[in-house]
Design a protein around this motif. Structure first.
Motif, PDB file in Angstrom:
ATOM      1  N   VAL A 102      67.930 -39.487 -34.408  1.00 47.02           N
ATOM      2  CA  VAL A 102      66.739 -39.503 -35.249  1.00 47.02           C
ATOM      3  C   VAL A 102      65.919 -38.225 -35.102  1.00 47.02           C
ATOM      4  O   VAL A 102      65.111 -37.906 -35.966  1.00 47.02           O
ATOM      5  CB  VAL A 102      65.864 -40.758 -34.999  1.00 47.02           C
ATOM      6  N   ASP A 103      66.130 -37.508 -33.993  1.00 40.57           N
ATOM      7  CA  ASP A 103      65.428 -36.243 -33.796  1.00 40.57           C
ATOM      8  C   ASP A 103      66.083 -35.485 -32.653  1.00 40.57           C
ATOM      9  O   ASP A 103      66.780 -36.078 -31.826  1.00 40.57           O
ATOM     10  CB  ASP A 103      63.945 -36.480 -33.482  1.00 40.57           C
ATOM     11  N   PHE A 104      65.860 -34.178 -32.636  1.00 36.32           N
ATOM     12  CA  PHE A 104      66.256 -33.360 -31.492  1.00 36.32           C
ATOM     13  C   PHE A 104      65.366 -32.140 -31.444  1.00 36.32           C
ATOM     14  O   PHE A 104      64.804 -31.719 -32.445  1.00 36.32           O
ATOM     15  CB  PHE A 104      67.743 -32.977 -31.541  1.00 36.32           C
ATOM     16  N   ARG A 105      65.205 -31.602 -30.251  1.00 37.28           N
ATOM     17  CA  ARG A 105      64.369 -30.431 -30.052  1.00 37.28           C
ATOM     18  C   ARG A 105      64.878 -29.706 -28.817  1.00 37.28           C
ATOM     19  O   ARG A 105      65.497 -30.321 -27.949  1.00 37.28           O
ATOM     20  CB  ARG A 105      62.903 -30.812 -29.919  1.00 37.28           C
ATOM     21  N   GLY A 106      64.635 -28.417 -28.756  1.00 34.62           N
ATOM     22  CA  GLY A 106      65.137 -27.646 -27.632  1.00 34.62           C
ATOM     23  C   GLY A 106      64.097 -26.695 -27.074  1.00 34.62           C
ATOM     24  O   GLY A 106      63.119 -26.361 -27.737  1.00 34.62           O
ATOM     25  N   GLU A 107      64.332 -26.297 -25.837  1.00 33.90           N
ATOM     26  CA  GLU A 107      63.464 -25.306 -25.201  1.00 33.90           C
ATOM     27  C   GLU A 107      64.321 -24.451 -24.270  1.00 33.90           C
ATOM     28  O   GLU A 107      65.328 -24.907 -23.725  1.00 33.90           O
ATOM     29  CB  GLU A 107      62.327 -25.977 -24.451  1.00 33.90           C
ATOM     30  N   VAL A 108      63.900 -23.208 -24.132  1.00 29.60           N
ATOM     31  CA  VAL A 108      64.600 -22.273 -23.263  1.00 29.60           C
ATOM     32  C   VAL A 108      63.686 -21.924 -22.096  1.00 29.60           C
ATOM     33  O   VAL A 108      62.497 -21.680 -22.286  1.00 29.60           O
ATOM     34  CB  VAL A 108      64.979 -20.982 -24.030  1.00 29.60           C
ATOM     35  N   GLY A 112      68.074 -21.940 -18.655  1.00 22.98           N
ATOM     36  CA  GLY A 112      68.923 -21.937 -19.850  1.00 22.98           C
ATOM     37  C   GLY A 112      68.304 -22.779 -20.946  1.00 22.98           C
ATOM     38  O   GLY A 112      67.093 -22.985 -20.991  1.00 22.98           O
ATOM     39  N   LEU A 113      69.147 -23.289 -21.826  1.00 21.24           N
ATOM     40  CA  LEU A 113      68.703 -24.108 -22.955  1.00 21.24           C
ATOM     41  C   LEU A 113      68.773 -25.580 -22.592  1.00 21.24           C
ATOM     42  O   LEU A 113      69.763 -26.052 -22.030  1.00 21.24           O
ATOM     43  CB  LEU A 113      69.589 -23.847 -24.183  1.00 21.24           C
ATOM     44  N   THR A 114      67.702 -26.314 -22.927  1.00 15.19           N
ATOM     45  CA  THR A 114      67.677 -27.761 -22.775  1.00 15.19           C
ATOM     46  C   THR A 114      67.395 -28.354 -24.152  1.00 15.19           C
ATOM     47  O   THR A 114      66.440 -27.953 -24.815  1.00 15.19           O
ATOM     48  CB  THR A 114      66.577 -28.211 -21.791  1.00 15.19           C
ATOM     49  N   VAL A 115      68.257 -29.291 -24.581  1.00 14.79           N
ATOM     50  CA  VAL A 115      68.077 -29.957 -25.880  1.00 14.79           C
ATOM     51  C   VAL A 115      67.858 -31.443 -25.614  1.00 14.79           C
ATOM     52  O   VAL A 115      68.639 -32.078 -24.900  1.00 14.79           O
ATOM     53  CB  VAL A 115      69.307 -29.759 -26.794  1.00 14.79           C
ATOM     54  N   PHE A 116      66.781 -31.985 -26.168  1.00 18.53           N
ATOM     55  CA  PHE A 116      66.477 -33.405 -26.071  1.00 18.53           C
ATOM     56  C   PHE A 116      66.929 -34.056 -27.374  1.00 18.53           C
ATOM     57  O   PHE A 116      66.522 -33.628 -28.461  1.00 18.53           O
ATOM     58  CB  PHE A 116      64.978 -33.625 -25.854  1.00 18.53           C
ATOM     59  N   ILE A 117      67.768 -35.070 -27.267  1.00 19.50           N
ATOM     60  CA  ILE A 117      68.341 -35.730 -28.441  1.00 19.50           C
ATOM     61  C   ILE A 117      67.915 -37.192 -28.416  1.00 19.50           C
ATOM     62  O   ILE A 117      68.228 -37.923 -27.465  1.00 19.50           O
ATOM     63  CB  ILE A 117      69.882 -35.613 -28.440  1.00 19.50           C
ATOM     64  N   ASP A 118      67.198 -37.629 -29.445  1.00 21.39           N
ATOM     65  CA  ASP A 118      66.726 -39.008 -29.555  1.00 21.39           C
ATOM     66  C   ASP A 118      67.695 -39.804 -30.427  1.00 21.39           C
ATOM     67  O   ASP A 118      67.971 -39.424 -31.571  1.00 21.39           O
ATOM     68  CB  ASP A 118      65.335 -39.053 -30.176  1.00 21.39           C
ATOM     69  N   VAL A 119      68.199 -40.902 -29.874  1.00 18.14           N
ATOM     70  CA  VAL A 119      69.167 -41.749 -30.569  1.00 18.14           C
ATOM     71  C   VAL A 119      68.570 -43.139 -30.709  1.00 18.14           C
ATOM     72  O   VAL A 119      68.014 -43.693 -29.751  1.00 18.14           O
ATOM     73  CB  VAL A 119      70.502 -41.814 -29.783  1.00 18.14           C
ATOM     74  N   GLN A 120      68.692 -43.715 -31.905  1.00 15.92           N
ATOM     75  CA  GLN A 120      68.171 -45.057 -32.162  1.00 15.92           C
ATOM     76  C   GLN A 120      69.303 -45.928 -32.690  1.00 15.92           C
ATOM     77  O   GLN A 120      69.950 -45.588 -33.691  1.00 15.92           O
ATOM     78  CB  GLN A 120      67.021 -44.996 -33.159  1.00 15.92           C
ATOM     79  N   GLU A 121      69.521 -47.052 -31.995  1.00 12.13           N
ATOM     80  CA  GLU A 121      70.622 -47.945 -32.366  1.00 12.13           C
ATOM     81  C   GLU A 121      70.348 -48.684 -33.681  1.00 12.13           C
ATOM     82  O   GLU A 121      71.235 -48.849 -34.503  1.00 12.13           O
ATOM     83  CB  GLU A 121      70.882 -48.942 -31.238  1.00 12.13           C
ATOM     84  N   SER A 122      69.109 -49.133 -33.854  1.00 10.77           N
ATOM     85  CA  SER A 122      68.708 -49.801 -35.092  1.00 10.77           C
ATOM     86  C   SER A 122      67.200 -49.652 -35.240  1.00 10.77           C
ATOM     87  O   SER A 122      66.509 -49.351 -34.265  1.00 10.77           O
ATOM     88  CB  SER A 122      69.125 -51.277 -35.083  1.00 10.77           C
ATOM     89  N   PRO A 123      66.674 -49.885 -36.438  1.00 10.73           N
ATOM     90  CA  PRO A 123      65.229 -49.687 -36.651  1.00 10.73           C
ATOM     91  C   PRO A 123      64.331 -50.540 -35.761  1.00 10.73           C
ATOM     92  O   PRO A 123      63.212 -50.159 -35.475  1.00 10.73           O
ATOM     93  CB  PRO A 123      65.030 -50.062 -38.121  1.00 10.73           C
ATOM     94  N   ASP A 124      64.820 -51.689 -35.297  1.00 12.47           N
ATOM     95  CA  ASP A 124      63.979 -52.560 -34.478  1.00 12.47           C
ATOM     96  C   ASP A 124      64.147 -52.327 -32.970  1.00 12.47           C
ATOM     97  O   ASP A 124      63.609 -53.067 -32.157  1.00 12.47           O
ATOM     98  CB  ASP A 124      64.255 -54.029 -34.824  1.00 12.47           C
ATOM     99  N   VAL A 125      64.884 -51.286 -32.589  1.00 14.36           N
ATOM    100  CA  VAL A 125      65.118 -50.963 -31.177  1.00 14.36           C
ATOM    101  C   VAL A 125      64.493 -49.607 -30.882  1.00 14.36           C
ATOM    102  O   VAL A 125      64.553 -48.691 -31.708  1.00 14.36           O
ATOM    103  CB  VAL A 125      66.643 -50.915 -30.880  1.00 14.36           C
ATOM    104  N   TYR A 130      68.381 -38.485 -24.754  1.00  9.76           N
ATOM    105  CA  TYR A 130      69.439 -37.892 -23.947  1.00  9.76           C
ATOM    106  C   TYR A 130      69.134 -36.412 -23.802  1.00  9.76           C
ATOM    107  O   TYR A 130      68.446 -35.824 -24.642  1.00  9.76           O
ATOM    108  CB  TYR A 130      70.803 -38.111 -24.605  1.00  9.76           C
ATOM    109  N   VAL A 131      69.653 -35.809 -22.735  1.00 10.59           N
ATOM    110  CA  VAL A 131      69.375 -34.400 -22.467  1.00 10.59           C
ATOM    111  C   VAL A 131      70.683 -33.641 -22.405  1.00 10.59           C
ATOM    112  O   VAL A 131      71.654 -34.073 -21.750  1.00 10.59           O
ATOM    113  CB  VAL A 131      68.600 -34.233 -21.143  1.00 10.59           C
ATOM    114  N   LEU A 132      70.699 -32.518 -23.088  1.00 11.54           N
ATOM    115  CA  LEU A 132      71.841 -31.605 -23.098  1.00 11.54           C
ATOM    116  C   LEU A 132      71.393 -30.319 -22.413  1.00 11.54           C
ATOM    117  O   LEU A 132      70.480 -29.645 -22.892  1.00 11.54           O
ATOM    118  CB  LEU A 132      72.263 -31.325 -24.547  1.00 11.54           C
ATOM    119  N   TYR A 133      71.979 -30.022 -21.252  1.00 11.13           N
ATOM    120  CA  TYR A 133      71.689 -28.782 -20.533  1.00 11.13           C
ATOM    121  C   TYR A 133      72.822 -27.811 -20.862  1.00 11.13           C
ATOM    122  O   TYR A 133      73.985 -28.098 -20.561  1.00 11.13           O
ATOM    123  CB  TYR A 133      71.631 -29.015 -19.021  1.00 11.13           C
ATOM    124  N   VAL A 134      72.483 -26.688 -21.466  1.00 10.27           N
ATOM    125  CA  VAL A 134      73.504 -25.732 -21.902  1.00 10.27           C
ATOM    126  C   VAL A 134      73.437 -24.494 -21.018  1.00 10.27           C
ATOM    127  O   VAL A 134      72.409 -23.822 -20.940  1.00 10.27           O
ATOM    128  CB  VAL A 134      73.298 -25.343 -23.386  1.00 10.27           C
TER     129      VAL A 134
END
Length: 147
Positions: A102-108, A112-125, A130-134
């Motif tokens: 549903v969204d993602f954002r990154g910072e350096v 290095g680079l860190t990307v935050f990834i927001d995942v939503q299973e369904s609208p009522d949850v 999650y974090v991606l370290y690159v």
């Protein structure tokens, strides 16, 4: 014989149209973006020697309830234009998750680079982050965010 102005204009226009190459009229001026792509963002700058550019994140939805995430290094050309894809890094762990990005954002930072990834299973949850370290084009760590 007099020529009616109402006939001369259409005939002249049709004649001029035939002189213009057909390729001058594109079928569609719209770029073709696959329907499965749901998000594209440029974020955070990178540098590597003489090369520099921006990171680009691409989210696709190949099937209902499943998402993919790809991180790209987009180089900036000598005149400031986005010129080429230097690296492309698919993150297959995102596809194994249930839900959509549903969204993602990154910072350096110095790490290095860190990307935050927001995942939503369904609208009522509530969404999960999650974090991606690159560490480079071929080195990364993907894990759930901890508070």
């Amino acid at each position: 014989m007099r020529h009616s102005p109402t006939l001369v204009a259409p005939i002249l226009g049709a004649w001029l149209f035939m002189l213009v190459p057909f390729t001058a009229f594109p079928v569609s001026a719209e770029p073709v973006i696959p329907a499965t792509i749901t998000q594209v963002k440029l974020f955070a700058a990178w540098e590597d020697g003489d090369a520099a550019g921006f990171y680009r994140g691409i989210v696709t939805v190949p099937e209902p309830g499943k998402a993919t995430f790809t991180l790209q290094w987009i180089a900036v050309g000598p005149e400031g234009q986005l010129s080429e894809i230097r690296h492309s890094l698919p993150i297959p762990e995102v596809e194994t998750l249930s839900g959509l990005v549903v969204d993602f954002r990154g910072e350096v930072d110095t790490q290095g680079l860190t990307v935050f990834i927001d995942v939503q299973e369904s609208p009522d949850v509530l969404e999960e982050t999650y974090v991606l370290y690159v560490d480079g084009p071929d080195a990364y760590t993907f894990e759930g965010a901890s508070n």
